[in-house]
Design a protein around this motif. Structure first.
Motif, PDB file in Angstrom:
ATOM      1  N   HIS A  33      47.892 -12.952  90.333  1.00 30.02           N
ATOM      2  CA  HIS A  33      46.594 -12.348  90.021  1.00 30.02           C
ATOM      3  C   HIS A  33      46.746 -11.097  89.173  1.00 30.02           C
ATOM      4  O   HIS A  33      47.738 -10.384  89.289  1.00 30.02           O
ATOM      5  N   ASP A  36      48.366  -7.716  90.503  1.00 32.39           N
ATOM      6  CA  ASP A  36      49.540  -7.912  91.377  1.00 32.39           C
ATOM      7  C   ASP A  36      50.754  -7.154  90.850  1.00 32.39           C
ATOM      8  O   ASP A  36      51.450  -6.466  91.609  1.00 32.39           O
ATOM      9  N   HIS A 134      50.604 -15.938  96.188  1.00 33.02           N
ATOM     10  CA  HIS A 134      51.735 -15.044  95.915  1.00 33.02           C
ATOM     11  C   HIS A 134      53.060 -15.761  96.084  1.00 33.02           C
ATOM     12  O   HIS A 134      53.908 -15.719  95.194  1.00 33.02           O
TER      13      HIS A 134
END
Ligand SMILES: [Zn+2]
Length: 258
Positions: A33, A36, A134
């Motif tokens: 994202h 991040d 993630h």
């Protein structure tokens, strides 16, 4: 420190080229994202840029599932953050936010970027995390780096594999292999995160300032301070490498033991 002007570009494709296209970059950081990278290794990227290295960020998604802010707003914010961190190149792929999957299609998309930029060092998210996007980004990035080196696979660029893959482990409860001292970059790293105004400002207040800034600063300082303590510096960002380290000179090993 806020950038003076926003970059205006192709808002429909989410593909953003900056400066003249570099032939290759030294370091490419990939994450699921937008924001991040700013959270996990933004200080390190800035430090490398200050040392004369060329850096790049590939965001896999564009934030269309975020509850706050539009995709376009997040693209502008990502560009502001890029400037603060002095990153040479940044692009967002069109992998669905909240649904980052390790498919062959996605591996090819990421592999094409790796071939295009030819990084020596690839920074990926640690392979275990609370958010599936993630940890999937970590595995997807690794497998894409492998695919990028398959000479017979036609992706439009010459085959390339990064020399080194390291994992940004800030949000994993794992002992880092090494940390990077970001004491001098801490403030700019905080500003790169605050550049995501749609995410981090209290819009209900309407004051145009960042009521949450103190809270964010404190959290970042705790995290960076913890990893800094492990190596005897004020602030640091943690990384894991799978390979064993190689030492030439015992007298040049950093970090005091006793
Ligand atoms: Zn994220």
């Amino acid at each position: 420190m806020r950038p003076a002007k926003l970059w205006r570009g192709d808002a429909t494709h989410g593909i953003r080229y900056h400066h003249a296209m570099p032939k290759s970059v030294d370091i490419l950081a990939i994450a699921a994202h937008r924001d991040d990278v700013e959270q996990t290794c933004g200080g390190t990227l800035l430090k490398m840029a200050q040392m004369g290295r060329t850096t790049a960020i590939l965001d896999l998604s564009r934030g269309e599932m975020g509850t706050r802010g539009t995709m376009e707003a997040r693209a502008r914010e990502a560009e502001d953050a890029r400037q603060i961190l002095r990153v040479s190149w940044r692009k967002a792929l069109d992998i669905p936010d909240g649904c980052v999957e390790n498919t062959f299609e996605n591996r090819k998309k990421v592999a094409a970027v790796i071939r295009e930029l030819r990084p020596r060092v690839l920074i990926l998210p640690y392979w275990e995390a609370r958010h599936p996007d993630h940890y999937t980004a970590g595995v997807l990035g690794y497998e894409a780096a492998f695919v990028a080196g398959l000479a017979k696979l036609d992706l439009g660029f010459t085959a390339h594999r990064p020399f080194k893959v390291i994992y940004a482990s800030l949000y994993a409860e794992v002992r880092p292999t090494f940390v990077v001292d970001i004491t001098d970059q801490f403030e700019a790293r905080l500003q790169s995160l605050l550049a995501y105004r749609s995410q981090y400002s209290d819009q209900a207040s309407g004051t145009g300032v960042f009521p949450r800034e103190a809270e964010i600063r404190e959290k970042l300082a705790h995290m960076a301070g913890f990893y800094g303590l492990l190596a005897g510096v004020k602030y640091a960002e943690p990384f894991v490498q799978k390979e064993v380290g190689l030492v030439e000179d015992l007298l040049a090993i950093p970090v005091q033991s006793i």
